[in-house]
Design an enzyme around this catalytic site. Structure first.
Site, short mmCIF file in Angstrom:
data_model
loop_
_atom_site.label_atom_id
_atom_site.label_comp_id
_atom_site.label_asym_id
_atom_site.label_seq_id
_atom_site.Cartn_x
_atom_site.Cartn_y
_atom_site.Cartn_z
N ASP A 119 46.40 38.92 35.90
CA ASP A 119 45.20 38.43 36.58
C ASP A 119 43.96 38.80 35.77
O ASP A 119 44.05 39.27 34.65
CB ASP A 119 45.14 38.96 38.00
CG ASP A 119 45.13 40.48 38.06
OD1 ASP A 119 45.03 41.10 37.00
OD2 ASP A 119 45.22 41.03 39.16
N LYS A 120 42.76 38.59 36.36
CA LYS A 120 41.51 38.81 35.61
C LYS A 120 41.33 40.26 35.18
O LYS A 120 40.71 40.54 34.16
CB LYS A 120 40.31 38.37 36.44
CG LYS A 120 40.06 36.91 36.42
CD LYS A 120 38.79 36.61 37.17
CE LYS A 120 38.27 35.26 36.76
NZ LYS A 120 37.02 34.96 37.43
N THR A 121 41.85 41.19 35.95
CA THR A 121 41.67 42.60 35.60
C THR A 121 42.63 43.05 34.50
O THR A 121 42.49 44.14 33.97
CB THR A 121 41.87 43.49 36.84
OG1 THR A 121 43.21 43.32 37.32
CG2 THR A 121 40.87 43.15 37.92
#
Length: 92
Positions: free
Chosen positions: A77-79
């Site tokens: 994901d984005k993290t």
């Protein structure tokens, strides 16, 4: 009657040339036997057991263990944390 060094090397390389084609065949047979035993162990593994349907893993090919280790895609994901990769049994 001592053996001449030339005769020794001639005999040695003749032996190597005569048996060189047997080594790959023996290696191929031993690898297939190893794949067979790995497939048997995968079929008997309790981690591949579905209690809801009372079914075990069914190994239908000898190179399944080699394909299990291949990773085609890696999702995050984005993290940057990896997503959960959980296996779900296919319903019939």
């Amino acid at each position: 009657d001592a053996c001449d060094p030339f005769d020794f090397f001639l005999l040695f390389f003749t032996y190597i040339a005569a048996t060189a084609n047997m080594v790959p065949l023996a290696l191929y047979v031993s690898m297939e036997i190893a794949r067979l035993f790995q497939a048997l162990f995968m079929g008997l593994d309790d981690n591949f057991y579905d209690a809801d349907r009372d079914m075990r893993l069914s190994v239908r090919t000898s190179n399944l263990n080699e394909e299990c280790g291949n990773v085609s895609y890696l999702f995050s994901d984005k993290t940057g944390t990896l997503t959960s990769n959980s296996m779900v049994f296919k319903k019939f």
